[in-house]
Design a protein around this motif. Sequence first.
Motif, PDB file in Angstrom:
ATOM      1  N   THR A   1       0.838  -1.187   0.000  1.00 30.37           N
ATOM      2  CA  THR A   1       0.000   0.000   0.000  1.00 30.37           C
ATOM      3  C   THR A   1       0.882   1.250   0.000  1.00 30.37           C
ATOM      4  OG1 THR A   1      -0.088   0.071   2.415  1.00 30.37           O
ATOM      5  CG2 THR A   1      -1.766  -1.248   1.295  1.00 30.37           C
ATOM      6  N   THR A   2       0.252   2.403  -0.023  1.00 29.15           N
ATOM      7  CA  THR A   2       1.014   3.657   0.046  1.00 29.15           C
ATOM      8  C   THR A   2       1.815   3.743   1.336  1.00 29.15           C
ATOM      9  OG1 THR A   2      -0.675   4.756  -1.296  1.00 29.15           O
ATOM     10  CG2 THR A   2       0.823   6.161  -0.048  1.00 29.15           C
ATOM     11  N   ALA A   3       1.193   3.298   2.438  1.00 26.78           N
ATOM     12  CA  ALA A   3       1.903   3.315   3.720  1.00 26.78           C
ATOM     13  C   ALA A   3       3.097   2.362   3.698  1.00 26.78           C
ATOM     14  CB  ALA A   3       0.948   2.930   4.850  1.00 26.78           C
ATOM     15  N   ASP A   4       2.929   1.200   3.053  1.00 29.26           N
ATOM     16  CA  ASP A   4       4.036   0.250   2.954  1.00 29.26           C
ATOM     17  C   ASP A   4       5.187   0.840   2.142  1.00 29.26           C
ATOM     18  OD1 ASP A   4       2.731  -1.769   4.395  1.00 29.26           O
ATOM     19  OD2 ASP A   4       1.639  -2.403   2.615  1.00 29.26           O
ATOM     20  N   ARG A   5       4.846   1.484   1.022  1.00 30.34           N
ATOM     21  CA  ARG A   5       5.898   2.085   0.189  1.00 30.34           C
ATOM     22  C   ARG A   5       6.619   3.198   0.939  1.00 30.34           C
ATOM     23  NH1 ARG A   5       1.681   1.437  -3.729  1.00 30.34           N
ATOM     24  NH2 ARG A   5       2.229  -0.139  -5.302  1.00 30.34           N
ATOM     25  N   LEU A   6       5.855   3.996   1.700  1.00 27.46           N
ATOM     26  CA  LEU A   6       6.473   5.076   2.474  1.00 27.46           C
ATOM     27  C   LEU A   6       7.389   4.510   3.551  1.00 27.46           C
ATOM     28  CD1 LEU A   6       6.696   8.077   3.089  1.00 27.46           C
ATOM     29  CD2 LEU A   6       4.677   7.865   4.554  1.00 27.46           C
ATOM     30  N   ALA A   7       6.930   3.458   4.239  1.00 25.06           N
ATOM     31  CA  ALA A   7       7.760   2.843   5.278  1.00 25.06           C
ATOM     32  C   ALA A   7       9.018   2.236   4.679  1.00 25.06           C
ATOM     33  CB  ALA A   7       6.963   1.777   6.023  1.00 25.06           C
ATOM     34  N   ALA A   8       8.885   1.582   3.513  1.00 26.96           N
ATOM     35  CA  ALA A   8      10.060   1.000   2.849  1.00 26.96           C
ATOM     36  C   ALA A   8      11.032   2.088   2.420  1.00 26.96           C
ATOM     37  CB  ALA A   8       9.621   0.167   1.651  1.00 26.96           C
ATOM     38  N   ALA A   9      10.488   3.215   1.907  1.00 31.53           N
ATOM     39  CA  ALA A   9      11.363   4.316   1.494  1.00 31.53           C
ATOM     40  C   ALA A   9      12.087   4.907   2.700  1.00 31.53           C
ATOM     41  CB  ALA A   9      10.545   5.387   0.785  1.00 31.53           C
ATOM     42  N   GLU A  10      11.390   5.039   3.826  1.00 31.69           N
ATOM     43  CA  GLU A  10      12.039   5.556   5.024  1.00 31.69           C
ATOM     44  C   GLU A  10      13.122   4.603   5.525  1.00 31.69           C
ATOM     45  OE1 GLU A  10       8.802   6.136   7.675  1.00 31.69           O
ATOM     46  OE2 GLU A  10       8.226   8.095   6.840  1.00 31.69           O
ATOM     47  N   GLU A  11      12.845   3.304   5.433  1.00 27.84           N
ATOM     48  CA  GLU A  11      13.839   2.323   5.864  1.00 27.84           C
ATOM     49  C   GLU A  11      15.076   2.373   4.965  1.00 27.84           C
ATOM     50  OE1 GLU A  11      14.160  -2.517   6.669  1.00 27.84           O
ATOM     51  OE2 GLU A  11      12.243  -1.586   6.152  1.00 27.84           O
ATOM     52  N   ARG A  12      14.846   2.482   3.645  1.00 26.68           N
ATOM     53  CA  ARG A  12      15.983   2.585   2.731  1.00 26.68           C
ATOM     54  C   ARG A  12      16.763   3.873   2.970  1.00 26.68           C
ATOM     55  NH1 ARG A  12      12.230   0.410  -1.013  1.00 26.68           N
ATOM     56  NH2 ARG A  12      11.715   2.503  -1.745  1.00 26.68           N
ATOM     57  N   ALA A  13      16.033   4.967   3.244  1.00 28.91           N
ATOM     58  CA  ALA A  13      16.719   6.240   3.503  1.00 28.91           C
ATOM     59  C   ALA A  13      17.553   6.158   4.776  1.00 28.91           C
ATOM     60  CB  ALA A  13      15.698   7.370   3.610  1.00 28.91           C
ATOM     61  N   ALA A  14      17.009   5.514   5.809  1.00 27.70           N
ATOM     62  CA  ALA A  14      17.779   5.369   7.049  1.00 27.70           C
ATOM     63  C   ALA A  14      19.005   4.501   6.834  1.00 27.70           C
ATOM     64  CB  ALA A  14      16.890   4.762   8.142  1.00 27.70           C
ATOM     65  N   ASP A  15      18.832   3.414   6.080  1.00 31.81           N
ATOM     66  CA  ASP A  15      19.974   2.547   5.785  1.00 31.81           C
ATOM     67  C   ASP A  15      21.032   3.289   4.963  1.00 31.81           C
ATOM     68  OD1 ASP A  15      21.227  -0.202   5.625  1.00 31.81           O
ATOM     69  OD2 ASP A  15      20.912   0.189   3.492  1.00 31.81           O
ATOM     70  N   LEU A  16      20.574   4.076   3.989  1.00 33.19           N
ATOM     71  CA  LEU A  16      21.512   4.837   3.164  1.00 33.19           C
ATOM     72  C   LEU A  16      22.240   5.879   3.992  1.00 33.19           C
ATOM     73  CD1 LEU A  16      22.621   5.377   0.346  1.00 33.19           C
ATOM     74  CD2 LEU A  16      20.718   6.962  -0.030  1.00 33.19           C
TER      75      LEU A  16
END
Length: 430
Positions: A196-211
């Motif tokens: 969902t949109t929330a899932d994509r946002l959470a995944a993007a935040e996780e990738r941003a934190a990892d980066l």
Amino acid sequence: MRDGLGRLLGVRARLRWVHLILGGALLMPYFLLTQVGVGIAAGGVNALSSFPLSLAAYAAALPLVAATAVFGLVRPLSVTAVRVMCGVPGDRLAEGPARSWAARGRTSAWWTLHLGVGALVSGLTLAVPPMAVVLITLPFVSGLRKARLGLGWFDTQADPYVAPLLGAGLLAGLALCAAGAGALLARLAPVLLGPTTADRLAAAEERAADLAVRNRLARELHDAVGHALSAVTLQAVAARRVLDSDPAFVREALAAIEDTTRRTVGELDAVLGLLRDGDPARPDAAPAPTLAADLDGLLARTRAGGTPVTAHQDPGPARDWEALPAIASREAYRIVQEGLSNALRHGAGPVELRIRVQGREGTPHRDLEITMTNPPAAPEDRDREPRTTGGRGLRGAAERAALLGGSVEAGPHEGRWRLRAVLPLAGGDR
């Protein structure tokens, strides 16, 4: 013909069939519970002995299935089964538990569909093959032709040689039904189990934190190890050139190399500790270098390599920088370190460093300004030793300044190479 058989009985079709049978098995606890209630409501009879009552128990089980699907672990379980058995690519499916009620509703719809359709396919899988075997063997077993098989729609004695065709047709129909149901679920899985949109946002935040963590580690390794290697290389080269003529300088260069490598090993150990999840800070780990405590040593090690460095500090010696905020002092040290590394690798001649704290006109805010200039390398030197670092150090310095709301500028200025960094300080500092 071969493609058609592959779709009906191929590996993927068989795995999807097993996936449906697993759904039917998962429905059984719900069905057994509701058939008791349906039997009691029907006057205390056994619901399993009546096909209509069994259908009623099946229908009553589906709302219970939908209700239990709102729990978070249902979606990861379903996604794993769909990815492995239905052949749906993982990038089209969501990761982790459902976070929003919209995602839970979609998961509930999938869970109900999987278990409901799976129960029907499981029932057919249990009932059709035995019946088909009986029909196929009917012409060859006289006892079956005389027995009452309960097939009211077919006279076993009128034309028994039609029975094998009917049996084969039942098996083909079962395979077709299972393949169609499996393909339907595979098509609907990305719709109901997709992110969902929330899932994509959470995944993007996780990738941003990892980066962000990776970039931080890259900056620390580049600044600490890169500067040390540059300094040690130049110190060794300078010592080799005057090995016979200036033993005192050679001793000083070797001492600087020893000090640089010892400090760098400590910094490297601290950075590598960040790679271990949950690794607590070691009490003996080297503290992060700061402008106040380590600037004099950095300048001394740079001078030991044969590069003159003139430092102008306002308000005075490095010990007077202790009032700076700790984070500003750490990042300023790394920026100065990167500037000196660039001067050692790509410049020529003396380096002039200016560090000062200046106020912003009309505001109580103050900025820490770092300016470093040096002559650029001669064209023949640049051609002989081309730059291969890709400017990662300057990008790292800019990222350090950006974390504090500051900026870094680097480039030619009045015939020299200039690095200028501005780091905002809190209004009450200094």
